[in-house]
Design an enzyme around this catalytic site. Structure first.
Site, short mmCIF file in Angstrom:
data_model
loop_
_atom_site.label_atom_id
_atom_site.label_comp_id
_atom_site.label_asym_id
_atom_site.label_seq_id
_atom_site.Cartn_x
_atom_site.Cartn_y
_atom_site.Cartn_z
N CYS A 113 -53.53 -33.56 34.06
CA CYS A 113 -52.65 -34.71 33.83
C CYS A 113 -53.42 -36.00 33.53
O CYS A 113 -52.82 -37.02 33.19
CB CYS A 113 -51.74 -34.89 35.03
SG CYS A 113 -50.95 -33.36 35.54
N LYS A 137 -42.65 -41.31 36.98
CA LYS A 137 -41.36 -40.92 37.55
C LYS A 137 -40.20 -41.17 36.60
O LYS A 137 -39.29 -40.37 36.50
CB LYS A 137 -41.13 -41.68 38.87
CG LYS A 137 -39.77 -41.49 39.48
CD LYS A 137 -39.62 -40.07 40.02
CE LYS A 137 -38.18 -39.71 40.28
NZ LYS A 137 -37.47 -39.28 39.07
N CYS A 186 -39.99 -36.66 42.44
CA CYS A 186 -40.84 -35.89 41.54
C CYS A 186 -40.64 -36.35 40.11
O CYS A 186 -39.51 -36.55 39.66
CB CYS A 186 -40.49 -34.40 41.62
SG CYS A 186 -40.51 -33.72 43.28
N HIS A 226 -43.77 -38.07 31.92
CA HIS A 226 -45.14 -37.62 32.14
C HIS A 226 -45.51 -36.46 31.22
O HIS A 226 -45.66 -35.33 31.67
CB HIS A 226 -45.30 -37.25 33.62
CG HIS A 226 -46.68 -36.85 34.03
ND1 HIS A 226 -47.82 -37.33 33.42
CD2 HIS A 226 -47.10 -36.00 35.01
CE1 HIS A 226 -48.88 -36.78 34.00
NE2 HIS A 226 -48.48 -35.98 34.96
#
Lengths: 134, 395
Positions: free
Chosen positions: B85, B334, B212, B338
């Site tokens: 990430c 969030k 998440c 992402h």
């Protein structure tokens, strides 16, 4: 330099509920899972050792969502365990209702067993640590 | 090291599954960045591309070559950076190192991802590849699971009641959605309440769905240049003052630092040291809130708050726009989304936009002053890679 303890050897032992690690002849620390070097001093004079498989719960969660192919495994308890010999390893906790786990469970004593992941199109079959409360 | 600047940035709208390919998304963002920087394809000397999962989402590897070709770059070296990430931040940092070392003068850097396209089960499976495939995945490790475990460990290690951490995590999610709702590039345009967070579906206790980040598709890019080129082509140089990168292994191997991430201890220190600044000098930061607990952990590691003591600050609003240290005015991972290969470049885009004063109701006012400092924090896997970059407004 040859790898001191391969994953294949570790996996074969874990399938018999034996947890293998490496004991450093320089500083005495135990490394588990195995690495090329000592987790404490980066020394390479390491000997394979069988750990007791005993430890205590450092932290946990209850997993409600699983990756592709493992949907039938939820809910399951994920745990980080501090072994009596020092290393922290990741595993699962069995023999207890996930709904009964609370923050008070942290610190309680555990003993090692194993579960088997049967593999998928990406990864081959492998044993994973599975712990039970003492 | 030569002085290095970003003089152009671009990003696509981040979104749920959509029809564009990873190459198309990167090319759109890159062309916007190149146009802002006043450079043509022939001027680009190197491409540094963050890209993680196109092998699985599209059956495509070597994305970087196809991106370079689509953009008309003249057969320059193109390299794919995979830091899970954190990939785009790894790419930008390396671009800055290449330019700083005097090897190249103009590099296109950034990233792209089509993760949402995979659907949740396959995306969850491939994201779990950021954990150890032999020693962690067999027992069922997942990213939300790891961060949920860190949340519980945080409570125990620092003696913070779980309810308080749950309240702070809800505040972080509400802040993210509020700011993200104001970001036209964001994925989730929806205000939420603390009760909605706490009553949502539990993914891994104490994390609920609203703690998440979503799976996302998107691309983002920046043009990284030498000081000489920056002065020639732009009146808005964003200097890269310092950067740091760290690595790490299994979650258990980080025992000395947990619930904090070992790699970040290294990367943050290196970034501050290279920039010659301290946490109190930073006026805005874009950070890796993949899960709400991750923001609590990182804001302590970046030196904004003492370890184990930042929940009160969050609940007092010190980390929102107008607070002591605004984190994620973009809405963060969030709410903005992402797309993992692109995230670090989108963080740089937001810092640049904040420096330009373009952010309307989510503008961090101190960021508009000449010399203002902004920081990005990007985490890969369970700490396999962490990158911190400190940017300065140069005009």
């Amino acid at each position: 330099m040859e790898y001191p303890l391969t994953w294949k050897e570790y996996d074969k032992a874990l399938r018999k509920n034996k947890l293998l690690g490496l004991k450093c002849k320089s500083c005495g620390a135990v490394t588990c899972p195995p690495k090329m070097t000592c987790d404490n001093c980066t020394g390479t004079d390491l000997e394979v050792t069988e750990l007791t498989g005993k430890g205590k719960l450092v932290t946990y969660t209850v997993m409600q969502i699983a990756p592709e192919g493992r949907e039938n495994e939820t809910p399951y308890i994920m745990a980080l365990v501090e072994l009596d010999e020092g290393p922290w390893i990741f595993g699962r906790i069995g023999g207890v209702d996930p709904g009964k786990m609370t923050i008070e469970s942290i610190g309680k004593k555990l003993r090692l067993s194993h579960s088997v992941f049967y593999g998928d199109k990406f990864s081959e079959s492998a044993a994973g640590p599975l712990f039970y409360f003492e | 090291m030569r002085k290095v600047a970003v003089i152009g940035a671009g990003m696509t709208k981040f979104s749920a599954a959509q029809e564009k390919t990873a190459v198309e998304l990167f090319a759109e963002a890159a062309m916007d960045a190149m146009n802002e920087a006043n450079v043509k394809p022939k001027d680009i000397q190197c491409l540094c591309l963050g890209q993680v999962l196109a092998d699985f989402s599209e059956g495509q590897c070597t994305t970087q070559g196809f991106c370079a070709d689509s953009l008309g770059l003249p057969n320059v070296p193109a390299t794919r950076y995979e830091g899970c990430c954190a990939s785009a931040s790894v790419a930008i940092r390396d671009a800055a190192v290449w330019v700083g070392a005097g090897i190249y003068d103009i590099i296109l850097a950034g990233g792209t991802e089509t993760a949402a396209k995979m659907g949740t089960p396959l995306a969850t499976r491939t994201f779990a590849m950021g954990s150890d495939a032999h020693y962690e995945y067999p027992a069922g490790v997942t990213f939300p699971g790891v961060f949920a475990m860190l949340a519980n460990l945080y409570c125990v290690k620092y003696g913070v009641p779980v309810e308080k951490v749950i309240d702070a995590m809800a505040a972080i999610a509400v802040k993210a959605h509020h700011l993200g709702n104001l970001n036209p590039h964001g994925q989730l345009h929806k205000e939420i309440t603390p009760d909605m967070v706490k009553n949502a579906f539990v993914v891994a206790h104490p994390l609920t769905l609203y703690n998440c980040c979503p799976f996302s598709d998107g691309g983002a890019a920046v043009v990284v240049v030498s000081e000489e080129i920056a002065k020639k082509l732009s009146d808005k140089p964003m200097w890269i003052l310092g950067s740091g990168q760290g690595s790490g292994g299994t979650i258990g191997s980080q025992k000395k630092y947990l619930p904090h991430i070992a790699a970040r201890e290294f990367s943050a220190k290196e970034a501050y040291s290279m920039a010659g600044v301290s946490p109190k000098d930073i006026c805005v930061a874009e950070v890796h809130d993949c899960f709400s607990i991750a923001e609590i952990i990182l804001q302590e590691q970046l030196g904004f708050f003492e370890k184990g003591k930042s929940c009160d600050a969050v609940l007092k609003g010190e980390t929102t726009v107008g607070g002591k240290i605004p984190l994620n005015p973009s809405g963060g991972l969030k709410s903005k989304g992402h797309p993992i290969g692109a995230t670090g470049a989108a963080q740089a885009y937001e810092i640049y936009d904040q420096f330009k004063g373009n952010c309307g109701p989510r503008q961090v006012e101190p960021a508009t002053k000449k010399g203002a400092l902004g920081l990005t924090d990007t985490l890969g896997g369970n700490g396999g890679a962490v990158v911190n970059i400190i940017y300065q407004k140069g005009w």
